[in-house]
Design an enzyme around this catalytic site. Structure first.
Site: not given
Length: 288
Positions: A104, A106, A102
């Site tokens: 990311d 955010e 993953e």
């Protein structure tokens, strides 16, 4: 009014440049993404704008139809304005399974007037805990800004409006797994995380401000698309064009911009958190 030959040529090249730019960034969301949850709170408008909304009942999200194994991916986002405390807008690449990879972005909301926190992380084979956090040097709710991921076999580079903010290098030589074997889809969601998102959960979501909405446009992926186990970059029909990004690295100018962003806007780096790692920092921190 007569134009000189030079003026005509300048105008011609400006038009060509403009057309080139618009052709690059005009991917149709209807062809690229599916709204995966939210019961109507996620919407695709005219193919070139996507919105996610959150209210007290539910948030919403979408994912890409394609799976990618390496790529240079851009998306423009405009984040939830006003009092966004408690909300999280997540934009990331992820594979499936218990040993997933993953990458990311955010965006942690905050009270009106306080800055968003941009949270980044990299998971490889199910292990993350590689957080770096930043403030932004602009208001991400006032207009659209471009958030980019360059992912190739040597490195992952996170960029904002073309300025690199983080580089995660391949450190397999010292025993650190690197995302390189699992195809990933693009995901995004807008959801309530007021148990931790703003000041450790001290500030809760103000539902009188709902619905909260984040907007997306100008998606672009120069990438290796994986379908039925085969990569488009393995043959002649590559979506990656000349695939220069497969070996791209930061030049001197980009390295200076990276140092500028980290010096002035980084607010947390796991590679500097000695209290968290009293026995010594993770091995990849030696390459930072």
């Amino acid at each position: 009014m007569a134009f000189s030959t030079t003026s005509k040529l300048s105008t011609f090249f400006l038009v060509i440049l403009f057309l080139g730019i618009t052709s690059i960034v005009s991917a149709d969301f209807n062809n690229e993404f599916d709204i995966t949850w939210g019961d109507g709170r996620g919407k695709i408008l005219n193919g070139d704008l996507l919105t996610l909304s959150l209210d007290k009942s539910s948030g919403s999200g979408f994912e890409s139809r394609n799976e990618y194994l390496f790529g240079k991916i851009d998306m423009q986002l405009k984040l939830v304005p006003g009092n966004s405390a408690g909300t999280v807008t997540a934009y990331y690449l992820s594979s499936k399974g218990s040993n997933w990879d993953e990458i990311d972005f955010e965006f942690l909301g905050n009270l009106s007037g306080d800055p968003y926190i941009l949270h980044t992380n990299v998971f490889s084979q199910g292990k993350g805990n590689r957080e770096q956090q930043f403030y932004l040097w602009f208001d991400p709710t006032a207009d659209f800004h471009t958030y980019s991921i360059l992912w190739n076999p040597q490195r992952i580079i996170f960029s904002v409006d073309g300025t690199p903010i983080r580089e995660f290098k391949n450190a397999e030589s010292i025993g650190v797994p690197f995302p390189k074997n699992q195809p990933m889809r693009i995901h995004s969601s807008l959801w309530n995380a007021d148990d931790w998102a703003t000041r450790g959960g001290l500030v809760k979501t103000d539902w009188t401000q709902a619905p909260f909405t984040a907007s997306y446009r100008n998606f672009r992926a120069d990438a290796c698309v994986v379908s039925s186990g085969k990569s488009s970059c393995g043959g002649s029909a590559s979506s990656g064009g000349n695939q220069a990004w497969l070996s791209e690295e930061l030049d001197n100018t980009k390295q200076e911009r990276l140092r500028w962003a980290q010096k002035n806007y980084m607010i947390y780096n796991y590679c500097s958190d000695s209290k968290r790692f009293p026995q010594g920092f993770p091995p990849e921190c030696k390459l930072a």
